[in-house]
Design a protein around this motif. Structure first.
Motif, PDB file in Angstrom:
ATOM      1  N   GLY A 205       0.777  -1.220   0.000  1.00  0.00           N
ATOM      2  CA  GLY A 205       0.000   0.000   0.000  1.00  0.00           C
ATOM      3  C   GLY A 205       0.810   1.272   0.000  1.00  0.00           C
ATOM      4  O   GLY A 205       0.306   2.330   0.389  1.00  0.00           O
ATOM      5  N   GLU A 206       2.067   1.216  -0.461  1.00  0.00           N
ATOM      6  CA  GLU A 206       2.935   2.386  -0.492  1.00  0.00           C
ATOM      7  C   GLU A 206       3.412   2.644  -1.919  1.00  0.00           C
ATOM      8  O   GLU A 206       3.042   1.922  -2.851  1.00  0.00           O
ATOM      9  CB  GLU A 206       4.134   2.189   0.449  1.00  0.00           C
ATOM     10  CG  GLU A 206       3.754   1.976   1.907  1.00  0.00           C
ATOM     11  CD  GLU A 206       3.124   3.201   2.553  1.00  0.00           C
ATOM     12  OE1 GLU A 206       3.291   4.316   2.017  1.00  0.00           O
ATOM     13  OE2 GLU A 206       2.459   3.045   3.586  1.00  0.00           O
ATOM     14  N   ILE A 207       4.248   3.645  -2.098  1.00  0.00           N
ATOM     15  CA  ILE A 207       4.771   4.008  -3.410  1.00  0.00           C
ATOM     16  C   ILE A 207       6.232   4.414  -3.267  1.00  0.00           C
ATOM     17  O   ILE A 207       6.638   4.961  -2.231  1.00  0.00           O
ATOM     18  CB  ILE A 207       3.953   5.162  -4.047  1.00  0.00           C
ATOM     19  CG1 ILE A 207       4.291   5.318  -5.526  1.00  0.00           C
ATOM     20  CG2 ILE A 207       4.156   6.454  -3.274  1.00  0.00           C
ATOM     21  CD1 ILE A 207       3.823   4.218  -6.380  1.00  0.00           C
ATOM     22  N   ASP A 208       7.038   4.120  -4.261  1.00  0.00           N
ATOM     23  CA  ASP A 208       8.467   4.459  -4.271  1.00  0.00           C
ATOM     24  C   ASP A 208       8.739   5.400  -5.440  1.00  0.00           C
ATOM     25  O   ASP A 208       8.653   4.993  -6.600  1.00  0.00           O
ATOM     26  CB  ASP A 208       9.313   3.183  -4.397  1.00  0.00           C
ATOM     27  CG  ASP A 208      10.803   3.458  -4.238  1.00  0.00           C
ATOM     28  OD1 ASP A 208      11.186   4.642  -4.184  1.00  0.00           O
ATOM     29  OD2 ASP A 208      11.575   2.484  -4.164  1.00  0.00           O
ATOM     30  N   LEU A 209       9.051   6.657  -5.122  1.00  0.00           N
ATOM     31  CA  LEU A 209       9.295   7.669  -6.146  1.00  0.00           C
ATOM     32  C   LEU A 209      10.769   7.799  -6.514  1.00  0.00           C
ATOM     33  O   LEU A 209      11.109   8.622  -7.363  1.00  0.00           O
ATOM     34  CB  LEU A 209       8.777   9.029  -5.668  1.00  0.00           C
ATOM     35  CG  LEU A 209       7.287   9.113  -5.320  1.00  0.00           C
ATOM     36  CD1 LEU A 209       6.942  10.507  -4.822  1.00  0.00           C
ATOM     37  CD2 LEU A 209       6.442   8.754  -6.525  1.00  0.00           C
ATOM     38  N   SER A 210      11.617   7.001  -5.903  1.00  0.00           N
ATOM     39  CA  SER A 210      13.061   7.179  -6.095  1.00  0.00           C
ATOM     40  C   SER A 210      13.671   6.203  -7.088  1.00  0.00           C
ATOM     41  O   SER A 210      14.880   6.267  -7.349  1.00  0.00           O
ATOM     42  CB  SER A 210      13.785   7.020  -4.752  1.00  0.00           C
ATOM     43  OG  SER A 210      13.680   5.684  -4.278  1.00  0.00           O
ATOM     44  N   VAL A 211      12.876   5.281  -7.645  1.00  0.00           N
ATOM     45  CA  VAL A 211      13.459   4.202  -8.448  1.00  0.00           C
ATOM     46  C   VAL A 211      14.175   4.721  -9.689  1.00  0.00           C
ATOM     47  O   VAL A 211      15.192   4.150 -10.119  1.00  0.00           O
ATOM     48  CB  VAL A 211      12.378   3.179  -8.849  1.00  0.00           C
ATOM     49  CG1 VAL A 211      11.933   2.370  -7.655  1.00  0.00           C
ATOM     50  CG2 VAL A 211      11.183   3.871  -9.510  1.00  0.00           C
TER      51      VAL A 211
ATOM     52  N   PHE B 241       6.077   7.870   0.386  1.00  0.00           N
ATOM     53  CA  PHE B 241       6.236   8.741  -0.774  1.00  0.00           C
ATOM     54  C   PHE B 241       7.049   9.984  -0.423  1.00  0.00           C
ATOM     55  O   PHE B 241       7.756  10.532  -1.267  1.00  0.00           O
ATOM     56  CB  PHE B 241       4.863   9.126  -1.359  1.00  0.00           C
ATOM     57  CG  PHE B 241       4.149  10.226  -0.651  1.00  0.00           C
ATOM     58  CD1 PHE B 241       4.336  11.550  -1.024  1.00  0.00           C
ATOM     59  CD2 PHE B 241       3.282   9.947   0.395  1.00  0.00           C
ATOM     60  CE1 PHE B 241       3.671  12.566  -0.371  1.00  0.00           C
ATOM     61  CE2 PHE B 241       2.610  10.959   1.047  1.00  0.00           C
ATOM     62  CZ  PHE B 241       2.806  12.277   0.672  1.00  0.00           C
ATOM     63  N   VAL B 242       7.001  10.422   0.852  1.00  0.00           N
ATOM     64  CA  VAL B 242       7.816  11.563   1.270  1.00  0.00           C
ATOM     65  C   VAL B 242       9.285  11.152   1.357  1.00  0.00           C
ATOM     66  O   VAL B 242      10.180  11.862   0.881  1.00  0.00           O
ATOM     67  CB  VAL B 242       7.328  12.115   2.619  1.00  0.00           C
ATOM     68  CG1 VAL B 242       8.252  13.241   3.108  1.00  0.00           C
ATOM     69  CG2 VAL B 242       5.902  12.617   2.509  1.00  0.00           C
ATOM     70  N   VAL B 243       9.542   9.996   1.980  1.00  0.00           N
ATOM     71  CA  VAL B 243      10.917   9.505   2.111  1.00  0.00           C
ATOM     72  C   VAL B 243      11.547   9.282   0.746  1.00  0.00           C
ATOM     73  O   VAL B 243      12.687   9.690   0.486  1.00  0.00           O
ATOM     74  CB  VAL B 243      10.939   8.209   2.937  1.00  0.00           C
ATOM     75  CG1 VAL B 243      12.343   7.603   2.950  1.00  0.00           C
ATOM     76  CG2 VAL B 243      10.468   8.470   4.357  1.00  0.00           C
ATOM     77  N   THR B 244      10.796   8.643  -0.153  1.00  0.00           N
ATOM     78  CA  THR B 244      11.363   8.338  -1.465  1.00  0.00           C
ATOM     79  C   THR B 244      11.422   9.570  -2.368  1.00  0.00           C
ATOM     80  O   THR B 244      12.232   9.611  -3.293  1.00  0.00           O
ATOM     81  CB  THR B 244      10.551   7.230  -2.153  1.00  0.00           C
ATOM     82  OG1 THR B 244       9.173   7.615  -2.231  1.00  0.00           O
ATOM     83  CG2 THR B 244      10.654   5.928  -1.378  1.00  0.00           C
TER      84      THR B 244
END
Length: 427
Positions: free
Chosen positions: A105-111, A163-166
């Motif tokens: 249920g999360e998202i990774d914006l850093s990939v 999403f903030v961390v990534t």
């Protein structure tokens, strides 16, 4: 006993004795028809219950292929389909990592930034400093794993939204990549090296593609059969042998058709082989291991997972680590495709395409539902649209609008599917 009256036992034996007409092929034919009707009824029930699976995205993919083949007869040519099979690998690997994150249920914006950073580390070590290629590849992948682990631990322990961390990681890792590349800006990798050959090497022997198709179909049948035996032994619902056979048969037809097409050009691409092996391996990890079950359970809610005594921090950290690792591997394949690394590596629409591929393929944004194969179907749709646009000389703006429309439709279907499952008590 009155004469002329047959005993009940005799009547039973006479009625139960099979006739030649009933025990022959027509009887087996009726059984097959009934089994097919049962499969169709089960499929209709699953659709009404919101369990659509990969059915919508398969329809979208077929529609895309039909439209572009109508516009240009070269779209489904062996050359174009073979190039498509290589083009999906880099972004597809990154999308597989995104699937893991979406499942909780999360998202990774850093990939995107991690993929560029890993490629830059490899190029600088191998080209500028003469580090052996195998060692530079390992360091590049480990950099991606470390970046993902740092983000995962920060997210899990501080409870700051992922999403903030990534998002912070997106900026930080991109800045680190620019610092590592320095003023040179672009580094060309050795065209004869291992990394360059990842996307340029083909197995020209026809047996390679056909062998992969046969092995894949066989493994699917064995896995399904073993799952049936295990479920049947404990009294759980299980698929019939006919359903397993039909599923395996359809997969075998698709696999051998793909092998035939690939062999008509240059053979099986090494990149596609590695991609499929990694996807299949990670699918086993998700569906057949204790760790995978924990990932799905965490997608149902953190509070519920804590009450079930799951090690939430460890699972969340591991999921982001997997995402970083897959991003790094995908970055190396993207660098291999253009045989260079530059300051634009990992930027542009790479992040959006990776997330879109996972969602379009059927991974739920709400967590708890999806498979690694979802990323394969999703990236096939995205790259098919891109390839069709290129071969028909359609403006890039139209490609973005079509991809955005498909993504929006996938999100709507996901939302409606979840509502339907909740109405049927399945979510």
């Amino acid at each position: 006993m009155v004469k002329g009256i047959r005993k009940p036992a005799d009547r039973t034996r006479a009625d139960s004795a099979p006739s030649t007409a009933e025990s022959g092929p027509p009887h087996r034919g009726r059984d097959i028809v009934r089994a097919v009707e049962a499969l169709a009824a089960a499929f209709r029930h699953r659709v009404r219950a919101g369990e659509l699976g990969s059915f919508p995205v398969v329809l979208v993919l077929l529609a895309v292929w039909i439209v572009f083949q109508t516009l240009n007869e070269n779209f489904l040519s062996p050359r174009n389909l073979s190039n498509l099979g290589v083009d999906i690998v880099g972004t597809g690997l990154i999308a597989v990592g995104i699937v893991f994150v979406l499942l909780i249920g999360e998202i990774d914006l850093s990939v995107g930034s991690i993929s560029g950073l890993a490629a830059a580390v490899f190029a600088v070590l191998n080209v500028n400093h003469g580090v052996p290629e195998w060692l530079a590849v390992m360091v590049g992948v480990l950099v991606g794993t470390a970046a993902g682990t740092v983000q995962g631990a920060s997210f899990a322990k501080t409870r700051v939204p992922a999403f903030v961390v990534t998002l912070a990681g997106l900026l930080a890792w991109n800045g680190l990549m620019l610092y590592i590349l320095g003023t040179s800006g672009t580094i060309n990798i050795d065209e004869n090296g291992f990394v360059a050959k990842l996307t340029s090497h083909y197995f020209s022997n026809d047996a390679a593609a056909y062998g992969l198709a046969a092995v894949g179909a066989g493994l699917v049948f064995l896995a399904s059969y073993w799952d049936r035996r295990r479920r049947r032994a404990v009294g759980m619902p299980h698929r019939s042998l006919l359903e397993i056979g039909v599923r395996t048969g359809v997969l075998a037809v698709i696999a051998f058709a793909a092998a035939y097409v690939l062999n008509r050009f240059q053979g099986l691409p090494l990149a596609l082989l590695i991609f499929l092996v990694l996807v299949a391996g990670l699918d086993v990890v998700l569906r057949r291991t204790h760790y995978g079950r924990q990932v799905y359970a965490l997608g149902g809610g953190v509070e519920a997972a804590l009450r079930a005594s799951l090690r939430v921090v460890r699972v969340q950290t591991a999921v982001l680590a997997v995402s970083g690792t897959m991003a790094a591997i995908g970055g190396l394949f993207l660098a291999s495709r253009i045989t260079s690394v530059s300051q634009t590596s990992g930027s542009g629409v790479l992040l959006l395409n990776a997330i879109a591929a996972a969602v379009i393929g059927g991974t739920s944004l709400f967590g708890g539902r999806g498979r690694t194969w979802s990323a394969v179907l999703g990236i096939l749709v995205i790259e098919s649209v891109a390839s069709g646009m290129a071969i028909t000389d359609t403006p890039i703006a139209v490609q973005f609008m079509i991809t955005g429309g498909v993504l929006f439709a996938a999100v709507v279907i996901d939302s409606l599917s979840r509502r339907s499952q909740e109405a049927h008590g399945r979510a």
